[in-house]
Structures are given as structure tokens and as C-alpha cells.
Write a protein that holds these residues in place. Structure first.
Motif, PDB file in Angstrom:
ATOM      1  N   ALA A  79       0.834  -1.206   0.000  1.00  0.00           N
ATOM      2  CA  ALA A  79       0.000   0.000   0.000  1.00  0.00           C
ATOM      3  C   ALA A  79       0.865   1.251   0.000  1.00  0.00           C
ATOM      4  N   LEU A  80       1.921   1.240   0.805  1.00  0.00           N
ATOM      5  CA  LEU A  80       2.841   2.385   0.822  1.00  0.00           C
ATOM      6  C   LEU A  80       3.517   2.562  -0.531  1.00  0.00           C
ATOM      7  N   PHE A  81       3.944   1.478  -1.136  1.00  0.00           N
ATOM      8  CA  PHE A  81       4.604   1.541  -2.435  1.00  0.00           C
ATOM      9  C   PHE A  81       3.672   2.156  -3.482  1.00  0.00           C
ATOM     10  N   PHE A  82       2.453   1.664  -3.543  1.00  0.00           N
ATOM     11  CA  PHE A  82       1.507   2.158  -4.544  1.00  0.00           C
ATOM     12  C   PHE A  82       1.069   3.577  -4.244  1.00  0.00           C
ATOM     13  N   ALA A  83       0.985   3.948  -2.990  1.00  0.00           N
ATOM     14  CA  ALA A  83       0.656   5.342  -2.642  1.00  0.00           C
ATOM     15  C   ALA A  83       1.766   6.262  -3.096  1.00  0.00           C
ATOM     16  N   GLU A  85       3.866   5.656  -5.585  1.00  0.00           N
ATOM     17  CA  GLU A  85       3.854   5.643  -7.053  1.00  0.00           C
ATOM     18  C   GLU A  85       2.770   6.583  -7.574  1.00  0.00           C
ATOM     19  N   ARG A  86       1.633   6.591  -6.923  1.00  0.00           N
ATOM     20  CA  ARG A  86       0.513   7.430  -7.357  1.00  0.00           C
ATOM     21  C   ARG A  86       0.872   8.910  -7.204  1.00  0.00           C
ATOM     22  N   ASP A  87       1.623   9.242  -6.133  1.00  0.00           N
ATOM     23  CA  ASP A  87       1.970  10.630  -5.860  1.00  0.00           C
ATOM     24  C   ASP A  87       3.039  11.158  -6.814  1.00  0.00           C
ATOM     25  N   ARG A  88       3.710  10.323  -7.559  1.00  0.00           N
ATOM     26  CA  ARG A  88       4.775  10.774  -8.464  1.00  0.00           C
ATOM     27  C   ARG A  88       4.262  11.348  -9.717  1.00  0.00           C
TER      28      ARG A  88
END
Length: 88
Positions: A79-83, A85-88
Motif C-alpha cells: 500500500a505504501l509503495f503504490f501510494a 507511485e501514485r503521488d509521483r
């Protein structure tokens, strides 16, 4: 001789745990523990002492809890990884 047989011999022979252990070539302390656990399993133990079945269930539940904790940690990291990635 199996554990139940050794315990039965202690109960039926009128001999002490040490005498039976010596005859069977097993540890007196080990035989004493088997006799104690047998007493608990028959419902004659002190309050709060766990039967063999309860001990096995506790081990199973602890193993399951550990597996679930690992799964939760993996999901948290994902979840942290995808969060991120989304913020980039």
C-alpha cells in the motif's frame, strides 16, 4: 513401549515414577511430565493447566497469527509503495 503404556504402568504398578523410569530406561523427569500431562488430559489437573489438545490448538493459533502478521506487513508495504507511485 509408548508414552501411554509407560503412564499406565506408573498408575497400575504401585511403583514410583523413578522405579518405573529406571525399569524402562527413560528419564524420570520425562516420565513424571508424561504422568502429569495425562492427569491434566483426564480433567484432573489444576485450574488453568492446558490439555494436550489445548496446547496443540494454541500452537496452531500462534502459527496462524504469525502468518497473518506477515501478510499484513506485506500488504502495508504494498500500500505504501503504490501510494508513493501514485503521488509521483
Amino acid at each position: 513401549m509408548t508414552t501411554p503404556d509407560a503412564v499406565a504402568l506408573v498408575h497400575s504398578s504401585g511403583k514410583t515414577v523413578i522405579e518405573v523410569a529406571r525399569e524402562l530406561g527413560v528419564s524420570a523427569e520425562g516420565l513424571r511430565n508424561w504422568v502429569k500431562q495425562d492427569t491434566i488430559d483426564r480433567g484432573q489437573g489444576a485450574p488453568g493447566e492446558l490439555t494436550t489438545a489445548e496446547r496443540e490448538e494454541l500452537r496452531r493459533l500462534r502459527r496462524l497469527a504469525a502468518e497473518q502478521a506477515e501478510t499484513i506487513e506485506v500488504l502495508r508495504k504494498a500500500a505504501l509503495f503504490f501510494a508513493n507511485e501514485r503521488d509521483r
